[in-house]
Design an enzyme around this catalytic site. Structure first.
Site, mmCIF file in Angstrom:
data_model
loop_
_atom_site.group_PDB
_atom_site.id
_atom_site.type_symbol
_atom_site.label_atom_id
_atom_site.label_comp_id
_atom_site.label_asym_id
_atom_site.label_seq_id
_atom_site.Cartn_x
_atom_site.Cartn_y
_atom_site.Cartn_z
ATOM 1 N N MET A 1 40.905 30.657 39.640
ATOM 2 C CA MET A 1 42.101 31.005 40.701
ATOM 3 C C MET A 1 41.734 31.507 41.987
ATOM 4 S SD MET A 1 44.520 29.828 38.897
ATOM 5 C CE MET A 1 46.084 30.397 39.371
ATOM 6 N N PHE B 1 41.901 34.798 43.207
ATOM 7 C CA PHE B 1 42.893 36.180 43.616
ATOM 8 C C PHE B 1 44.098 35.578 44.585
ATOM 9 C CE2 PHE B 1 39.329 39.400 43.384
ATOM 10 C CZ PHE B 1 39.219 39.234 42.116
ATOM 11 N N SER C 1 35.221 39.629 39.041
ATOM 12 C CA SER C 1 35.748 38.131 39.119
ATOM 13 C C SER C 1 34.607 37.456 39.278
ATOM 14 C CB SER C 1 36.969 37.897 39.688
ATOM 15 O OG SER C 1 36.947 36.658 39.963
ATOM 16 N N ASN D 1 35.291 34.473 40.701
ATOM 17 C CA ASN D 1 35.697 33.435 41.598
ATOM 18 C C ASN D 1 35.918 33.807 42.897
ATOM 19 O OD1 ASN D 1 36.105 31.600 39.116
ATOM 20 N ND2 ASN D 1 37.846 33.054 38.646
ATOM 21 N N LYS E 1 36.602 47.445 36.438
ATOM 22 C CA LYS E 1 36.786 46.271 35.305
ATOM 23 C C LYS E 1 35.357 45.872 35.537
ATOM 24 C CE LYS E 1 39.367 42.555 33.483
ATOM 25 N NZ LYS E 1 40.809 41.856 33.606
ATOM 26 N N THR F 1 36.154 43.410 28.818
ATOM 27 C CA THR F 1 35.465 42.907 29.928
ATOM 28 C C THR F 1 36.505 41.885 30.694
ATOM 29 O OG1 THR F 1 34.754 41.102 28.494
ATOM 30 C CG2 THR F 1 33.391 43.125 28.700
ATOM 31 N N THR G 1 36.271 38.016 32.684
ATOM 32 C CA THR G 1 35.817 36.620 32.188
ATOM 33 C C THR G 1 34.395 36.443 32.269
ATOM 34 O OG1 THR G 1 36.190 35.500 34.394
ATOM 35 C CG2 THR G 1 38.202 35.508 32.716
ATOM 36 N N GLY H 1 39.313 33.886 26.646
ATOM 37 C CA GLY H 1 39.827 33.537 25.299
ATOM 38 C C GLY H 1 38.904 33.808 24.208
#
Length: 357
Positions: free
Chosen positions: A118, A120, A189, A191, A228, A256, A258, A282
């Site tokens: 994504m 952010f 992240s 990303n 995080k 955690t 991803t 997931g």
């Protein structure tokens, strides 16, 4: 018999994942605005026995919604009506940004997983702050006792260079801390280019110190501060972050985010390749997330609040994290697969567990 899995297969599984998310989130907010959410909340509210205290705040339940679902604070009240003990909003950046190019969200249904890049996408701290303030006031009015908690997750704007990251995080802290029950510094992240480099303790130390000071100053009170981390850190790196958190007097660690790994997936390899880069969340993250939690518990000796997230699907998973040392547990990806009553179902099952705490 549960209806939602069939509904998901018929209504959402064929649809672009981001579009399906927008439709589902809009329906949740519509239930709130129509008044149906308030009626629903009478049946989804966590049992009083689930109340949990973390960093001086009492949560209605140890189970909450992880950052990523409500990126901009549009549906905080609506989501708490589904039974979440807390909602972590974000990730929010100092500057508004559109995020990465679409498509950028992909389901791996066979693995009960999601890949996202994504980036952010959000309206920026200044625009989000009034929504948080309004939601916090509304929750205080509706819950004169123990109310659902609002967490705020902040990250770096993509256009800001790494060497200027601290000043960008401070913009967010200044704007958002006054309406936050707790604040999370997201440096994990995959990303945002280069973001994970900020997990290096030499870079992380001054960043966390500055954000904590700015948040407390802006709010006129102590705002609990957490960091995080990624599941892809080495054990040595995890120990280093734990030591840093203790040295700085942080309130907690969220573990955690991803993973960039793709090990152990059962989905078609070609489909996985077609998804491209991004963070995997997931069910496949379950084992590693639990591993990191146990490592952190050992490294911190129970001195910090540990929030476990990653691969949480049901009450058994939540209980396992609590037993392993977490004070709070979060989920997100399973919410997409399990439907709107997921949190309420978990809370009901947790309340039946005699040895929850």
């Amino acid at each position: 018999m549960r209806v939602y899995p069939t509904f998901f297969r018929l209504a959402f599984s064929w649809m672009d994942a981001e579009r399906a998310h927008r439709i589902g989130f809009r329906a949740i907010r519509l239930a709130h605005s129509s008044g149906a959410g308030r009626v629903l909340a009478k049946f989804t509210a966590p049992a009083p026995s689930l109340q949990t205290t973390a960093f001086g705040i009492t949560f209605p339940s140890p189970f909450g919604l992880a950052a990523g679902f409500d990126k901009e604070g549009h549906g905080i009240e609506a989501l708490t009506e589904l039974g979440f003990g807390h909602v972590e909003v974000g990730t929010i950046t100092g500057q508004a940004q559109p995020g990465n190019e679409k498509p950028r969200l992909f389901r791996l249904v066979e693995d009960k997983a999601v890949i996202n890049r994504m980036g952010f996408n959000n309206d920026g701290a200044t625009a989000v702050a009034p929504r948080l303030k309004s939601a916090r006031a509304a929750l205080q009015r509706r819950h004169p006792g123990v109310r659902p908690v609002i967490g705020v997750n902040i990250g770096k704007s993509k256009v800001v260079e790494l060497e200027d990251a601290a000043s960008d995080y401070l913009v967010s802290a200044r704007s958002l801390a006054p309406a936050a029950d707790y604040l999370v510094v997201n440096v994990s992240s995959p990303n945002t280019p280069g973001l994970r480099l900020l997990q290096n303790v030499e870079t992380l130390r001054p960043l966390l110190k500055a954000v904590g000071e700015e948040a407390d100053k802006a709010a006129g009170r102590h705002v609990p501060l957490l960091v995080k981390i990624a599941p892809d850190l080495t054990d040595e790196d995890i120990d280093d972050v734990a030591k840093l958190a203790l040295d700085l007097g942080l309130d907690g660690i969220i573990a955690t985010n991803t993973t960039i790994g793709r090990e152990g997936l059962t989905s078609d390899p070609e489909k996985i390749r077609d998804c491209g880069p991004g963070g995997l969340s997931g069910a496949p993250l379950k084992a590693r997330s639990l591993e990191v939690l146990r490592r952190l518990k050992e490294a911190t000796g129970g001195s910090l609040t540990l929030v476990s997230v990653g691969g949480v699907e049901n009450a058994r998973d939540v209980q396992e994290r609590l037993d392993a040392g977490a004070t709070l547990v979060q989920g997100y990806t399973a919410f997409l697969y399990e439907g709107p009553f997921w949190a309420a179902r978990i809370n009901r099952q947790l309340a039946k567990h005699p040895a929850r705490r």
